[in-house]
Enzyme design. Structure first.
Site, mmCIF file in Angstrom:
data_model
loop_
_atom_site.group_PDB
_atom_site.id
_atom_site.type_symbol
_atom_site.label_atom_id
_atom_site.label_comp_id
_atom_site.label_asym_id
_atom_site.label_seq_id
_atom_site.Cartn_x
_atom_site.Cartn_y
_atom_site.Cartn_z
ATOM 1 N N HIS A 61 -0.824 5.070 -3.745
ATOM 2 C CA HIS A 61 0.468 5.149 -4.433
ATOM 3 C C HIS A 61 0.453 4.500 -5.810
ATOM 4 C CE1 HIS A 61 4.896 5.954 -3.166
ATOM 5 N NE2 HIS A 61 4.646 6.377 -4.397
ATOM 6 N N ASP A 90 9.499 6.746 1.101
ATOM 7 C CA ASP A 90 8.413 5.836 1.470
ATOM 8 C C ASP A 90 8.857 4.920 2.601
ATOM 9 O OD1 ASP A 90 6.141 4.152 1.413
ATOM 10 O OD2 ASP A 90 6.019 4.231 -0.764
ATOM 11 N N HIS A 128 7.610 2.003 2.722
ATOM 12 C CA HIS A 128 7.447 0.695 2.099
ATOM 13 C C HIS A 128 8.211 0.628 0.782
ATOM 14 C CE1 HIS A 128 3.846 1.644 4.544
ATOM 15 N NE2 HIS A 128 4.007 0.413 4.974
ATOM 16 N N ASP A 161 7.173 -0.872 -2.131
ATOM 17 C CA ASP A 161 6.325 -0.814 -3.333
ATOM 18 C C ASP A 161 6.873 -1.702 -4.445
ATOM 19 O OD1 ASP A 161 4.850 0.968 -1.910
ATOM 20 O OD2 ASP A 161 5.434 2.740 -3.051
ATOM 21 N N HIS A 172 -1.226 -0.552 -4.450
ATOM 22 C CA HIS A 172 -0.364 0.488 -3.887
ATOM 23 C C HIS A 172 0.938 -0.088 -3.324
ATOM 24 C CE1 HIS A 172 -1.750 0.565 0.645
ATOM 25 N NE2 HIS A 172 -1.577 -0.659 0.201
ATOM 26 N N ASP A 200 5.417 9.531 -0.432
ATOM 27 C CA ASP A 200 4.337 8.906 0.316
ATOM 28 C C ASP A 200 4.374 9.502 1.717
ATOM 29 O OD1 ASP A 200 2.782 7.123 1.901
ATOM 30 O OD2 ASP A 200 3.105 5.512 0.461
ATOM 31 N N ASP A 223 3.376 8.444 4.398
ATOM 32 C CA ASP A 223 3.710 7.522 5.485
ATOM 33 C C ASP A 223 5.215 7.385 5.675
ATOM 34 O OD1 ASP A 223 4.748 5.514 3.737
ATOM 35 O OD2 ASP A 223 2.856 4.423 3.679
ATOM 36 N N GLU A 273 -1.141 9.108 -0.625
ATOM 37 C CA GLU A 273 -1.580 8.394 0.570
ATOM 38 C C GLU A 273 -2.039 9.306 1.716
ATOM 39 O OE1 GLU A 273 -2.162 5.258 0.664
ATOM 40 O OE2 GLU A 273 -0.985 4.385 -0.960
#
Length: 316
Positions: free
Chosen positions: A106, A128, A130, A132, A145, A243, A245, A288
Site C-alpha cells: 500500500h 481498507d 487498516h 494506514d 504500508h 486494499d 484485505d 496488497e
C-alpha cells in the site's frame, strides 16, 4: 461502439512496506487474472503502460535512510518508486486517461495520490481494514504500508517530506486551501484493525472514518454514499484506494495482513458500483494482492472484477 474513456494500467511491483514477501508479484497476478478483458466489458479502452522500475528489496539495505524519529524500512526505495509512479499517473491524467495502479504493497499510494493531486484538488475513499495512519514514531513495525495516508497528509515526521506530502505543509494536511489533498476530503471505509496511537491520530484529524461496525449497522450502500460525499465535495475528482484485505479473508485469502470480519463479495461490488454511478472517479489503485498466499489466483481475479465495477461494469 467507441469506449467512453481510456484506462491506463500502471504496475508498481514493490514489497518494501510489508514483512511477508510476495506482493511485488501482485501486478502480474492481476493482469493474468483477466484485468484487461474485465475492463473492456466495463466499456473502457485499456492501455497497459507496464511497470514502474523498482529496485529489488533483497538488493537494498532497508535501514539505509530514515526520518528524524522512528524507523522507516526502505524509505529511500519508497521515495524512488513513488516519484516515478507520480510522474506516470500525472501523465495518464494529462492524456485524458484514468490511471489504474496495480500494487504492490500500500505504500504505492504515496505515488498514485501525489500524481493524481498535481494541478487538481482531489478527495479519497480508502477501502481498507487498516488505518494506514501511522508515522515512523508511532509505527510498531516501521513498515511503510502502514503509513501512506499519514505521509500524504503530512502528519508528524512527514510534514516536510515534499515527495510524499500531497496536502498542506503544516502537518495537518488541511490548512492550505489550494492544497491538492486535504484530510477533510478523505474517508476511510471498513476499518477493523487499528493501532492504539494510530486510532488517536485519526480521531484528532479531519479524516472521516467508518468502521466495519458502521457498515454492519447502516449497510454498505449508506456508508459508501457518505464516504463519496466527503471525498467529492469541493474537489475535482476522487481517488479510490482499494486494499484487498478490506474484504473478508474467506473472499480474498491472498493478502499479507488478513483480518477476519471484512466485507463480503457482494458488498465489495456494491461499493465499487456506487463509485462508478457517482461519476467522480479520477484515479484508482488495487494493492496488497499476494499470489504466494492466494488460492488459485482467487484474490487477483476478485481485484480485476472490482476494478471493472469501479469503472462502470453492470449486471444489467
Amino acid at each position: 461502439m467507441t469506449p467512453a474513456r481510456t484506462v491506463r494500467v500502471i504496475g508498481a511491483p514493490i514489497d518494501y512496506g510489508a514483512n511477508r514477501r510476495g506482493v511485488d508479484m501482485g501486478p502480474s497476478a492481476i493482469r493474468y487474472a483477466g484485468l484487461a478483458e474485465q475492463l473492456r466489458r466495463a466499456g473502457v479502452a485499456v492501455v497497459d503502460d507496464g511497470d514502474v522500475r523498482a529496485p529489488r528489496a533483497e538488493e537494498r539495505d532497508p535501514d539505509a535512510e530514515t526520518l528524524s524519529t522512528g524507523r522507516v524500512r526502505f524509505l529511500r526505495e519508497t521515495r524512488e518508486v513513488a516519484t516515478r509512479l507520480a510522474e506516470r499517473v500525472e501523465g495518464a491524467l494529462d492524456a485524458g486517461e484514468v490511471p489504474l495502479v496495480l500494487g504492490g504493497d500500500h505504500s504505492v499510494a504515496i505515488g498514485t495520490v501525489t500524481g493524481s493531486a498535481r494541478d487538481a484538488s482531489i478527495g479519497a475513499v480508502w477501502f481498507d481494514a487498516h488505518g494506514d495512519f501511522n508515522t515512523p514514531e508511532t509505527s510498531p513495525s516501521g513498515n511503510v504500508h502502514g503509513m501512506p495516508l499519514a505521509a500524504l497528509l503530512g502528519i508528524g515526521e512527514f510534514a516536510d517530506v515534499d515527495w510524499a506530502n500531497a496536502g498542506g505543509r503544516d502537518g495537518s494536511g488541511a490548512d492550505e486551501r489550494d492544497a491538492g489533498f486535504r484530510a477533510e476530503n478523505v474517508a476511510l471505509v471498513g476499518l477493523r484493525d487499528v493501532d492504539e496511537r494510530e486510532r488517536d491520530a485519526i480521531a484528532d484529524s479531519d479524516v472521516t472514518a467508518f468502521s466495519m461496525s458502521d457498515i454492519d449497522e447502516r449497510g454498505i450502500a449508506a456508508v459508501v454514499e457518505d464516504a463519496l460525499d466527503v471525498a467529492a465535495t469541493g474537489t475535482d475528482g476522487v481517488h479510490v484506494s482499494l486494499d484487498l484485505d478490506w474484504l473478508d479473508p474467506r473472499e480474498a485469502p491472498g493478502v499479507g495482513t488478513p483480518v477476519r470480519g471484512g466485507v463480503t463479495y457482494r458488498e465489495a461490488h456494491s461499493a465499487l458500483e456506487a463509485v462508478a454511478e457517482r461519476g467522480c472517479l479520477r484515479s484508482l489503485e488495487l494493492v496488497e494482492v499476494n499470489p504466494i498466499l492466494d488460492e488459485a489466483n482467487e484474490t487477483a481475479s476478485l481485484a480485476a472484477e472490482l476494478a471493472a465495477s469501479a469503472l462502470g461494469k453492470k449486471i444489467l
